[in-house]
Design a protein around this motif. Structure first.
Motif, PDB file in Angstrom:
ATOM      1  N   VAL A 189       0.811  -1.218   0.000  1.00 39.05           N
ATOM      2  CA  VAL A 189       0.000   0.000   0.000  1.00 39.05           C
ATOM      3  C   VAL A 189       0.844   1.268   0.000  1.00 39.05           C
ATOM      4  CG1 VAL A 189      -1.851   1.233   1.191  1.00 39.05           C
ATOM      5  CG2 VAL A 189      -1.745  -1.241   1.354  1.00 39.05           C
ATOM      6  N   CYS A 190       0.479   2.199  -0.876  1.00 33.72           N
ATOM      7  CA  CYS A 190       1.024   3.552  -0.792  1.00 33.72           C
ATOM      8  C   CYS A 190       0.036   4.430  -0.057  1.00 33.72           C
ATOM      9  CB  CYS A 190       1.281   4.123  -2.187  1.00 33.72           C
ATOM     10  SG  CYS A 190       1.671   5.889  -2.099  1.00 33.72           S
ATOM     11  N   VAL A 191       0.493   5.001   1.050  1.00 32.29           N
ATOM     12  CA  VAL A 191      -0.321   5.898   1.869  1.00 32.29           C
ATOM     13  C   VAL A 191       0.023   7.328   1.471  1.00 32.29           C
ATOM     14  CG1 VAL A 191      -0.792   6.637   4.248  1.00 32.29           C
ATOM     15  CG2 VAL A 191      -0.279   4.222   3.771  1.00 32.29           C
ATOM     16  N   ASN A 192      -0.832   7.908   0.661  1.00 35.71           N
ATOM     17  CA  ASN A 192      -0.612   9.324   0.288  1.00 35.71           C
ATOM     18  C   ASN A 192      -1.192  10.217   1.397  1.00 35.71           C
ATOM     19  OD1 ASN A 192      -2.782  11.505  -1.134  1.00 35.71           O
ATOM     20  ND2 ASN A 192      -0.610  11.876  -1.511  1.00 35.71           N
TER      21      ASN A 192
ATOM     22  N   LEU B  64       3.691  11.241  -7.231  1.00 31.00           N
ATOM     23  CA  LEU B  64       3.135  10.163  -6.395  1.00 31.00           C
ATOM     24  C   LEU B  64       3.109   8.841  -7.171  1.00 31.00           C
ATOM     25  CD1 LEU B  64       1.308   8.966  -4.051  1.00 31.00           C
ATOM     26  CD2 LEU B  64      -0.638  10.012  -5.217  1.00 31.00           C
ATOM     27  N   PHE B  65       2.563   8.868  -8.371  1.00 31.56           N
ATOM     28  CA  PHE B  65       2.449   7.625  -9.145  1.00 31.56           C
ATOM     29  C   PHE B  65       3.830   7.107  -9.576  1.00 31.56           C
ATOM     30  CE2 PHE B  65      -1.999   6.371  -9.801  1.00 31.56           C
ATOM     31  CZ  PHE B  65      -2.627   7.405  -9.138  1.00 31.56           C
ATOM     32  N   ASN B  66       4.742   8.032  -9.923  1.00 27.00           N
ATOM     33  CA  ASN B  66       6.098   7.595 -10.303  1.00 27.00           C
ATOM     34  C   ASN B  66       6.808   6.930  -9.131  1.00 27.00           C
ATOM     35  OD1 ASN B  66       5.802   8.434 -12.907  1.00 27.00           O
ATOM     36  ND2 ASN B  66       6.851  10.400 -12.627  1.00 27.00           N
TER      37      ASN B  66
ATOM     38  N   GLN C 163       2.602  14.143   8.135  1.00 30.08           N
ATOM     39  CA  GLN C 163       3.579  13.060   7.933  1.00 30.08           C
ATOM     40  C   GLN C 163       3.559  12.054   9.087  1.00 30.08           C
ATOM     41  OE1 GLN C 163       7.625  14.379   7.455  1.00 30.08           O
ATOM     42  NE2 GLN C 163       8.254  12.431   6.583  1.00 30.08           N
ATOM     43  N   GLY C 164       3.378  12.583  10.317  1.00 35.61           N
ATOM     44  CA  GLY C 164       3.372  11.704  11.493  1.00 35.61           C
ATOM     45  C   GLY C 164       2.248  10.680  11.397  1.00 35.61           C
ATOM     46  N   ALA C 165       1.059  11.144  10.990  1.00 33.72           N
ATOM     47  CA  ALA C 165      -0.087  10.226  10.879  1.00 33.72           C
ATOM     48  C   ALA C 165       0.172   9.205   9.771  1.00 33.72           C
ATOM     49  CB  ALA C 165      -1.362  11.017  10.600  1.00 33.72           C
TER      50      ALA C 165
ATOM     51  N   ARG D 121       3.576  -4.490   3.700  1.00 27.86           N
ATOM     52  CA  ARG D 121       4.512  -3.569   3.060  1.00 27.86           C
ATOM     53  C   ARG D 121       3.776  -2.276   2.709  1.00 27.86           C
ATOM     54  NH1 ARG D 121       7.477  -4.188  -2.607  1.00 27.86           N
ATOM     55  NH2 ARG D 121       9.118  -2.669  -2.257  1.00 27.86           N
ATOM     56  N   ALA D 122       4.357  -1.144   3.086  1.00 28.93           N
ATOM     57  CA  ALA D 122       3.705   0.135   2.796  1.00 28.93           C
ATOM     58  C   ALA D 122       4.747   1.241   2.705  1.00 28.93           C
ATOM     59  CB  ALA D 122       2.688   0.467   3.893  1.00 28.93           C
ATOM     60  N   ILE D 123       4.398   2.273   1.939  1.00 29.68           N
ATOM     61  CA  ILE D 123       5.221   3.483   1.907  1.00 29.68           C
ATOM     62  C   ILE D 123       4.287   4.689   2.074  1.00 29.68           C
ATOM     63  CG2 ILE D 123       7.043   2.521   0.436  1.00 29.68           C
ATOM     64  CD1 ILE D 123       5.757   4.042  -1.957  1.00 29.68           C
ATOM     65  N   ALA D 124       4.849   5.779   2.584  1.00 28.14           N
ATOM     66  CA  ALA D 124       4.086   7.028   2.689  1.00 28.14           C
ATOM     67  C   ALA D 124       4.638   8.009   1.671  1.00 28.14           C
ATOM     68  CB  ALA D 124       4.209   7.599   4.102  1.00 28.14           C
ATOM     69  N   VAL D 125       3.774   8.631   0.901  1.00 32.29           N
ATOM     70  CA  VAL D 125       4.218   9.628  -0.090  1.00 32.29           C
ATOM     71  C   VAL D 125       3.361  10.879   0.066  1.00 32.29           C
ATOM     72  CG1 VAL D 125       4.578  10.141  -2.544  1.00 32.29           C
ATOM     73  CG2 VAL D 125       4.904   7.794  -1.712  1.00 32.29           C
ATOM     74  N   ALA D 126       4.035  12.005   0.342  1.00 30.25           N
ATOM     75  CA  ALA D 126       3.327  13.283   0.462  1.00 30.25           C
ATOM     76  C   ALA D 126       2.919  13.763  -0.917  1.00 30.25           C
ATOM     77  CB  ALA D 126       4.236  14.314   1.127  1.00 30.25           C
ATOM     78  N   GLY D 127       1.839  14.508  -0.982  1.00 29.41           N
ATOM     79  CA  GLY D 127       1.445  15.092  -2.266  1.00 29.41           C
ATOM     80  C   GLY D 127       0.025  15.611  -2.198  1.00 29.41           C
TER      81      GLY D 127
END
Ligand code: NAP
Length: 248
Positions: free
Chosen positions: A29-32, A70-72, A37-39, A53-59
């Motif tokens: 999962v990508c968490v946008n 984000l998509f890249n 950022q903390g949340a 497995r997950a990553i956080a991406v700001a946008g």
């Protein structure tokens, strides 16, 4: 097979519950998120602690540059997406229409409408069999407000969700023969921070008397509806709307 999902606005509320449930069901999962950022990091940690497995991406979904970034990032770090949850959305303080200025309207429409369109565009480019993709599914998070109109509170927000409904119908038909299903959930009043953003943190206490079930909804109840629409159990369902409103 690896399943990759993007949840926009996945740091809090309905998006966070959806990201966590998706990870339990085997998605990477990508968490946008926009600012918090903390949340976002705590959603990622909670997924990782359970072996996911997950990553956080700001946008900001209203920004074309941010959405492309984000998509890249997801292409690079997680791989090909098969699921998009167009969940990021916001509302402004409650007021009547005659008090709404153009700046407010543009902020609401940019985040809620343009943001969902841009993310859907990037998802279709990657998922459509027309472009060599393997197919996938999109769920737009609309609102019961699109039918009720939110008089005296936020007609602009309700109208932005009406636009999302129309996009759901049109896009579902446009890509139906390209391996992509597009559906929407329409939550009613759900216990999240969004009501504080509208200036009434305890709004659900006021409105629940008008809900047939006499209660607000929990984020997990919306997340379960989203995950069902994304799943193979909904394999012949596209262009449809699933209410999670307690009957309103
Ligand atoms: P919430 O608790 O206020 O959380 C909003 C989430 O969206 C946060 O993760 C926030 O990120 C993110 N976000 C806001 N604007 C963004 C932007 N421009 N770009 C990227 N991310 C953005 O909201 P919620 O109640 O869970 O609502 C989620 C969705 O459900 C929204 O589309 C909302 O309209 C819809 N909905 C909610 C209800 C309800 O009663 N709660 C009812 C019907 C529909 P940060 O954490 O960084 O701020």
């Amino acid at each position: 097979m690896k399943k990759v999902m993007i949840v926009t606005g996945g740091s809090r509320g309905i998006g966070a519950a959806t990201a966590i449930l998706a990870a339990e069901r085997g998605y990477d999962v990508c968490v946008n998120y926009l600012r918090n950022q903390g949340a976002a990091n705590s959603v990622v940690s909670s997924i990782e602690q359970r072996g996911g497995r997950a990553i956080a991406v700001a946008g900001d979904v209203a920004s074309e540059t941010d959405v492309i970034h984000l998509f890249n990032k997801v292409d690079e770090q997680l791989g090909s997406i098969i699921a998009l949850v167009n969940n990021a959305g916001f509302l402004e303080p409650q007021m009547r229409l005659e008090s709404m200025d153009a700046a407010r309207l543009n902020r609401v429409f940019a985040a809620n409408i343009t943001g969902s369109f841009l993310c859907a565009r990037e998802a279709v480019k990657r998922m459509s069999t027309l472009h060599g993709g393997a197919g996938g599914a999109i769920v737009n998070v609309s609102s019961g407000a699109s039918r009720l109109g939110s008089p005296g509170e936020y007609i602009d927000y309700a109208a932005s969700k009406g636009a999302i409904n129309t996009m759901t119908i049109g896009l579902a038909k446009e890509v139906a023969n390209e391996g992509i299903r597009v559906n929407a959930v329409c939550p009613g009043v759900i216990y999240t921070d969004i009501h504080a953003s509208g200036g009434e943190p305890n709004r659900i206490d006021r409105v629940k008397a008008f809900i047939p079930m006499k209660r607000g909804g929990q984020v997990i109840e919306v997340a379960q509806a989203i995950l069902w629409l994304l799943s193979d159990e909904a394999s012949c369902t596209t262009g449809s709307f699933l209410d999670v409103t307690g009957g309103i």
